[in-house]
Design a protein around this motif. Structure first.
Motif, short mmCIF file in Angstrom:
data_model
loop_
_atom_site.label_atom_id
_atom_site.label_comp_id
_atom_site.label_asym_id
_atom_site.label_seq_id
_atom_site.Cartn_x
_atom_site.Cartn_y
_atom_site.Cartn_z
N PRO A 1 1.39 -1.10 -0.26
CA PRO A 1 0.29 -0.04 -0.12
C PRO A 1 0.81 0.66 -0.40
O PRO A 1 2.29 1.81 0.05
N ALA A 2 0.68 2.71 0.30
CA ALA A 2 0.93 3.52 -0.53
C ALA A 2 1.31 4.13 0.94
O ALA A 2 0.36 3.33 2.53
N THR A 3 2.61 4.60 1.42
CA THR A 3 2.69 5.04 2.58
C THR A 3 3.05 6.34 2.70
O THR A 3 2.91 7.00 1.03
N SER A 4 3.39 7.06 3.60
CA SER A 4 3.86 8.55 3.20
C SER A 4 5.11 8.85 2.68
O SER A 4 5.45 9.52 2.50
N GLU A 5 6.04 7.73 2.13
CA GLU A 5 6.88 7.70 1.46
C GLU A 5 5.98 7.30 -0.47
O GLU A 5 6.57 7.69 -1.32
N GLY A 6 4.87 7.49 -0.50
CA GLY A 6 4.28 7.69 -1.87
C GLY A 6 3.61 5.86 -1.68
O GLY A 6 4.39 5.25 -1.08
N ASP A 7 3.41 6.32 -3.68
CA ASP A 7 3.02 4.46 -3.43
C ASP A 7 4.06 4.47 -4.40
O ASP A 7 5.46 4.09 -4.37
N PHE A 8 3.85 2.46 -4.76
CA PHE A 8 4.89 2.06 -5.19
C PHE A 8 5.71 2.96 -6.73
O PHE A 8 7.02 2.97 -6.89
N ILE A 9 4.74 3.84 -7.33
CA ILE A 9 5.46 3.76 -8.23
C ILE A 9 6.69 5.09 -8.54
O ILE A 9 8.15 5.99 -8.43
N ARG A 49 8.64 5.14 -5.25
CA ARG A 49 9.30 3.78 -4.94
C ARG A 49 10.02 3.78 -6.50
O ARG A 49 11.82 4.05 -6.13
N VAL A 50 9.29 3.11 -7.46
CA VAL A 50 10.11 2.30 -8.31
C VAL A 50 10.97 4.15 -8.62
O VAL A 50 12.10 3.65 -9.80
N ARG A 51 10.77 5.39 -9.37
CA ARG A 51 11.22 6.41 -9.45
C ARG A 51 11.89 6.87 -8.41
O ARG A 51 13.01 7.20 -9.11
N ARG A 52 11.93 6.79 -7.31
CA ARG A 52 13.18 7.37 -6.81
C ARG A 52 13.96 6.11 -7.35
O ARG A 52 15.80 6.49 -7.30
N ASP A 53 14.08 4.33 -7.50
CA ASP A 53 15.38 3.77 -7.80
C ASP A 53 15.97 4.21 -9.31
O ASP A 53 16.70 4.38 -9.06
N TRP A 54 14.92 4.43 -9.62
CA TRP A 54 15.66 5.33 -11.13
C TRP A 54 16.27 6.38 -10.89
O TRP A 54 17.84 5.75 -11.67
N ILE A 55 16.20 7.17 -10.53
CA ILE A 55 16.17 8.18 -10.40
C ILE A 55 17.97 7.73 -9.55
O ILE A 55 19.30 8.43 -9.96
N LYS A 56 17.73 7.26 -8.84
CA LYS A 56 19.36 6.82 -8.25
C LYS A 56 20.24 5.91 -8.79
O LYS A 56 22.05 6.13 -9.39
N SER A 57 19.42 5.08 -10.10
CA SER A 57 20.65 4.33 -10.99
C SER A 57 21.35 5.33 -12.74
O SER A 57 21.67 4.98 -13.23
N TYR A 58 19.88 5.91 -12.95
CA TYR A 58 19.96 6.70 -13.16
C TYR A 58 19.76 8.55 -13.81
O TYR A 58 18.88 9.26 -13.84
N VAL A 63 7.56 8.32 -15.28
CA VAL A 63 7.26 7.59 -14.54
C VAL A 63 6.36 7.69 -13.78
O VAL A 63 5.76 6.53 -13.72
N GLU A 64 6.42 9.13 -13.96
CA GLU A 64 4.67 9.50 -12.66
C GLU A 64 3.44 9.19 -13.40
O GLU A 64 2.33 8.90 -12.41
N VAL A 65 2.95 8.97 -14.64
CA VAL A 65 2.74 9.11 -15.72
C VAL A 65 2.21 7.61 -15.53
O VAL A 65 1.23 6.93 -15.77
N MET A 66 2.59 7.74 -16.57
CA MET A 66 2.64 5.74 -17.78
C MET A 66 2.88 4.98 -16.83
O MET A 66 2.77 3.67 -16.83
N GLY A 67 4.04 5.11 -15.90
CA GLY A 67 4.19 3.85 -14.76
C GLY A 67 2.54 4.09 -13.68
O GLY A 67 2.52 2.69 -13.48
#
Length: 171
Positions: free
Chosen positions: A4-12, A14-23, A31-35
């Motif tokens: 579920p969504a948390t204070s850190e946001g939803d699944f997307i 978290r995915v976007r933060r991971d992509w930002i770290k990697s790239y 990703v905010e919309v299309m994801g």
């Protein structure tokens, strides 16, 4: 199981933060919309798969039944293919199985016997009459919390993305 969504946001988020770290040099804002569109679609289709399981038909077969249910006349297989975006072979496979299940009837076009028309049987119409309102109810629950103006705005924005996607498909 989805988290579920948390204070850190939803699944997307978290995915976007991971992509930002990697790239870090790539703007990942799409990703905010299309994801989210992709994830919501996957969740909705997964719910539909589970709901249809007791009936013994697949989501793709339900799409064929739905295309026929929306039409005021029997459809050529090619028309069903155009509406569902399945291949011609897939449409034939689904129509064959639905015919064996007694949900679709095949008839020859009176003006050209080479053309096969597909139409719902009474059992096929009954299945759609039962399952389609259930699908709408599930979709409505996904949209819970949005007021009428937000729904209108969201539909308009998604329509613009859909038009862009359809135009890109023609390129």
């Amino acid at each position: 199981m989805p988290q579920p969504a948390t204070s850190e946001g939803d699944f997307i988020d978290r995915v976007r933060r991971d992509w930002i770290k990697s790239y870090p040099d790539i703007d990942t804002s799409p990703v905010e919309v299309m994801g989210r569109i992709t994830r919501i679609s996957s969740q909705s289709l997964n719910q539909l798969d589970r709901a249809l399981a007791p009936s013994g038909i697949s989501r793709a077969e339900f799409d064929v039944l739905s295309a026929l249910a929306r039409s005021d006349r029997p459809l050529r297989a090619s028309e069903v293919t155009a509406v569902t975006m399945f291949s011609g072979a897939a449409t034939t496979k689904h129509a064959d199985r639905l015919g064996k299940l007694g949900l679709v009837q095949r008839t020859r076009f009176e003006h050209d016997g080479r053309v096969v028309l597909l139409q719902l049987t009474a059992a096929g119409r009954e299945l759609v009459k039962t399952e389609f309102p259930r699908r709408i109810d599930r979709d409505r629950r996904m949209l819970a919390g949005l007021d009428e103006n937000e729904l209108v705005q969201l539909a308009a924005l998604l329509r613009r993305i859909s038009v862009n996607a359809e135009s890109a498909a023609l390129d």
